[in-house]
Design a protein around this motif. Structure first.
Motif, mmCIF file in Angstrom:
data_model
loop_
_atom_site.group_PDB
_atom_site.id
_atom_site.type_symbol
_atom_site.label_atom_id
_atom_site.label_comp_id
_atom_site.label_asym_id
_atom_site.label_seq_id
_atom_site.Cartn_x
_atom_site.Cartn_y
_atom_site.Cartn_z
ATOM 1 N N ARG A 96 -6.231 3.115 -0.914
ATOM 2 C CA ARG A 96 -7.349 2.891 -1.830
ATOM 3 C C ARG A 96 -8.140 4.172 -2.067
ATOM 4 O O ARG A 96 -8.653 4.414 -3.162
ATOM 5 C CB ARG A 96 -8.261 1.792 -1.286
ATOM 6 N N HIS A 97 -8.218 5.015 -1.020
ATOM 7 C CA HIS A 97 -8.943 6.278 -1.164
ATOM 8 C C HIS A 97 -8.269 7.190 -2.181
ATOM 9 O O HIS A 97 -8.942 7.749 -3.058
ATOM 10 C CB HIS A 97 -9.047 6.984 0.185
ATOM 11 N N GLN A 155 -6.468 6.356 -4.526
ATOM 12 C CA GLN A 155 -6.566 5.743 -5.847
ATOM 13 C C GLN A 155 -7.993 5.811 -6.398
ATOM 14 O O GLN A 155 -8.261 5.304 -7.487
ATOM 15 C CB GLN A 155 -6.124 4.275 -5.773
ATOM 16 N N GLY A 156 -8.903 6.406 -5.631
ATOM 17 C CA GLY A 156 -10.281 6.520 -6.064
ATOM 18 C C GLY A 156 -11.067 5.234 -5.951
ATOM 19 O O GLY A 156 -12.068 5.043 -6.651
ATOM 20 N N GLN A 157 -10.652 4.351 -5.042
ATOM 21 C CA GLN A 157 -11.270 3.029 -4.929
ATOM 22 C C GLN A 157 -12.158 2.886 -3.698
ATOM 23 O O GLN A 157 -12.524 1.772 -3.327
ATOM 24 C CB GLN A 157 -10.180 1.956 -4.923
ATOM 25 N N THR A 158 -12.507 3.981 -3.046
ATOM 26 C CA THR A 158 -13.417 3.926 -1.908
ATOM 27 C C THR A 158 -14.718 4.630 -2.273
ATOM 28 O O THR A 158 -14.743 5.514 -3.128
ATOM 29 C CB THR A 158 -12.819 4.588 -0.658
ATOM 30 N N SER A 205 0.829 -1.215 0.000
ATOM 31 C CA SER A 205 0.000 0.000 0.000
ATOM 32 C C SER A 205 0.859 1.259 0.000
ATOM 33 O O SER A 205 0.401 2.325 0.416
ATOM 34 C CB SER A 205 -0.923 0.011 1.230
#
Length: 340
Positions: free
Chosen positions: A309-310, A312-315, A178
């Motif tokens: 993840r945030h 990366q736009g994944q939340t 991460s």
């Protein structure tokens, strides 16, 4: 046949499988809903006109072959339910054929009880009941750690030799996966943990995420079921106790991120919970500082993963922008704990 809109659960296929494997179990149309909770596996409440069950399966999409092992969860639940000392849900069946639901799954009976997930929920029942629930949590952990894995058929459920050293290395790899920014305190903390790994007591069944909101309790504040066994293995019992303490520490460091039951009026101090565990289990907890520091490190890695993840736009949803700022306090507190 009712086809309730629940992703990952084909009710018609499930009904056919249950009718084949457990004739007469189901009477009437099946209905289903998703149950919130669990670290990652999907949990459903399934019912007909007479009975209720819980179905657990891996998350949708691609998963690692060794992750989300339904047979391991089912095995430990079945072993503990058969033993009777730890309140595990009654198992119904395990299905390892991916043709039924698209992945392996298992079914267990529904257990009545309340999961207390927040300080606000505990505040509503008052400080005396809150104290009893917290003490009951520790007592249930003592009971779990008293079970001899060999006696319940779990002698090969894990590799306890070198457990702590492997855990330290594993969580460093998790953090590396991460990586989005430099975290000097994480590097220092990992190095200090790695060179000071304590000698473990005799191995026990380790839950891996033992906390109040993974328990169901009845109106008399008795534990009716211990849930979410997906992290369970054989290992060092003090890791379970330390994580219980670390969750409460995080609630004070990072309000609003993670469980905050430890902030409720009446909830015992960490020292009181540790003393109760020591008295009940007879284990030496003098080295628990290392374990708590490691538990805080694990929480920091988990939170950093969510932050990664945030960005990366994944939340999905609000509040994830706060997670990045929660990592530093966890690492600082872990380093301070090692010094103490």
């Amino acid at each position: 046949m009712s086809q309730d809109d629940v992703p990952g659960l084909d009710l018609e296929s499930l009904r056919h499988h249950l009718d084949q494997q457990r004739p007469g179990l189901v009477s009437g149309d099946l209905h289903a809903e998703v149950i919130q909770g669990g670290r990652s596996n999907l949990t459903y409440l399934v019912s007909d006109a007479r009975s209720r069950w819980v179905v657990r399966r891996p998350p949708l999409g691609h998963v690692l072959p060794t992750a989300h092992d339904m047979s391991r969860e089912y095995r430990v639940i079945r072993a503990l339910h058969g033993d009777g000392r730890v309140p595990a849900p009654p198992p119904v069946l395990l299905c390892e054929d991916p043709e039924v639901l698209g992945a392996a799954f298992y079914v267990m009976e529904f257990v009545t009880g309340t999961p207390f997930r927040s300080a606000a929920e505990l505040e509503a029942i008052g400080p005396e009941r809150t104290r009893r629930l917290a003490e009951g949590t520790v007592d249930a952990l003592v009971e779990l750690h008293s079970v001899d894995p060999t006696e319940v058929g779990l002698a090969d459920f894990g590799r306890p030799e070198g457990y702590l050293a492997r855990q330290v290395a594993r969580w460093r790899k998790q953090l590396d996966a991460s990586h989005s920014r430099d975290l000097p305190d994480a590097t220092v903390l990992h190095e200090r943990l790695a060179v000071a790994v304590p000698a473990s007591p005799p191995a026990t069944i380790v839950h891996g995420d033992f906390r109040l909101d993974n328990l169901l309790v009845d109106t008399a504040d008795r534990v009716t079921a211990v849930l979410d066994w997906e992290m369970s293995t054989l290992g060092d019992p003090l890791t379970d106790l330390a994580l219980l303490v670390a969750y409460d520490e995080n609630a004070r460091l990072n309000p609003g991120i993670g469980t905050d039951v430890g902030l409720a009026p009446g909830y015992p101090s960490a020292d009181a919970l540790i003393a109760r565990y020591a008295a009940g289990s007879g284990r030496d907890v003098s080295a628990l500082g290392w374990y708590v520091a490691f538990a805080l490190y694990k929480l920091a890695v988990i939170v950093e993963g969510i932050h990664y993840r945030h960005i990366q736009g994944q939340t999905v949803g609000a509040g994830f922008d706060r997670f990045g700022g929660a990592v530093g306090p966890l690492l600082t507190r872990a380093l301070d704990t090692l010094k103490d």
